[in-house]
Design a protein around this motif. Structure first.
Motif, short mmCIF file in Angstrom:
data_model
loop_
_atom_site.label_atom_id
_atom_site.label_comp_id
_atom_site.label_asym_id
_atom_site.label_seq_id
_atom_site.Cartn_x
_atom_site.Cartn_y
_atom_site.Cartn_z
N ARG A 110 0.80 -1.22 0.00
CA ARG A 110 0.00 0.00 0.00
C ARG A 110 0.84 1.28 0.00
NH1 ARG A 110 -2.96 -3.00 -1.57
NH2 ARG A 110 -5.04 -3.61 -0.90
N LYS A 111 2.10 1.19 0.37
CA LYS A 111 2.94 2.39 0.38
C LYS A 111 4.40 2.04 0.16
CE LYS A 111 3.69 4.73 4.25
NZ LYS A 111 3.47 5.64 5.41
N LYS A 150 8.08 4.10 0.17
CA LYS A 150 8.71 5.38 0.51
C LYS A 150 10.22 5.27 0.46
CE LYS A 150 8.78 9.01 4.04
NZ LYS A 150 8.24 9.45 5.37
N LYS A 179 0.88 3.76 -2.72
CA LYS A 179 1.09 5.20 -2.73
C LYS A 179 2.60 5.43 -2.74
CE LYS A 179 0.16 9.39 -0.06
NZ LYS A 179 -0.44 9.93 1.20
#
Length: 220
Positions: free
Chosen positions: A174-175, A177, A218
């Motif tokens: 989901r993410k 970074k 994301k």
């Protein structure tokens, strides 16, 4: 299948002896090693304190509700709960730091990881040395739980000793970074967080590869 046939099949499997640069091997996957210097890169310690912080917030609300029901909702109750949680948080802060330094010292101040990357996901595997350290710490935790007669402590020790790898499925990530300053890529699933460490020279390649294969993530 005879034992001789099984031995022949095993011999055919490619043996992966990867280095510290990202390379594509005969198994069709990218492999590399990374030495995480535990004093220079505080990402592990930060994760520990984040978990402690979340625990303290939950503990605060539970304690506040209990005190409010028994003593009433007022400023004095709030102050009492704050003081209790602050003392416990300070104790856990010190214990967390001491535990981290103990782990780092036992590990020789370096945590060596083997990463495996393909189109489906990424696997974070401890090196043989790191596995030995995890087993030692897990054994010590189990013994502490046994001596203190705390099954939960024994269980956490057994889990620490047995868990030597972590995998992320790109389809549910989901993410993603990037933390370039500490050579870290966070790959987070709804119920799991993975950390991918990679050298400067290969950072962009690995980051772009992961991002391009996580359709629901994301990107940060």
């Amino acid at each position: 299948m005879t034992m001789e046939e099984e031995k022949k099949i095993k011999k055919r499997k490619p043996r992966i002896k990867c280095n510290y640069r990202v390379q594509l091997y005969e198994d069709g996957k990218y492999h590399w090693m990374y030495d995480l210097h535990l004093l220079k890169n505080p990402s592990v310690l930060i994760d520990v304190y984040k978990m402690l912080g979340i625990t303290m917030v939950i503990f605060f609300f539970i304690l506040f509700v209990i005190h409010s029901c028994s003593e009433g909702l007022n400023v004095e109750t709030f102050g009492t709960v704050i003081n209790i949680v602050a003392v416990i948080a300070a104790i856990f802060f010190v214990l967390g730091l001491l535990g981290y330094l103990l782990y780092a010292a036992i590990s020789g101040w370096v945590y060596t990881v083997h990463f495996i990357l393909d189109e489906k996901g990424v696997v974070h595997k401890q090196s043989p040395k790191a596995k030995k350290v995890a087993k030692r710490i897990g054994f010590l935790t189990m013994m502490a739980g046994l001596l203190s007669r705390r099954p939960s402590v024994m269980g956490s020790g057994a889990l620490a000793a047995s868990r030597t790898s972590m995998s992320s499925d790109f389809s549910v990530v989901r993410k993603v970074k990037a933390l370039r300053r500490i050579n870290t890529i966070k790959v987070n699933e709804p119920f799991g967080k993975n950390r991918v460490y990679v050298c400067d020279e290969d950072f962009d390649f690995v980051y772009d590869y992961i991002c391009s294969h996580c359709p629901k993530a994301k990107i940060l």
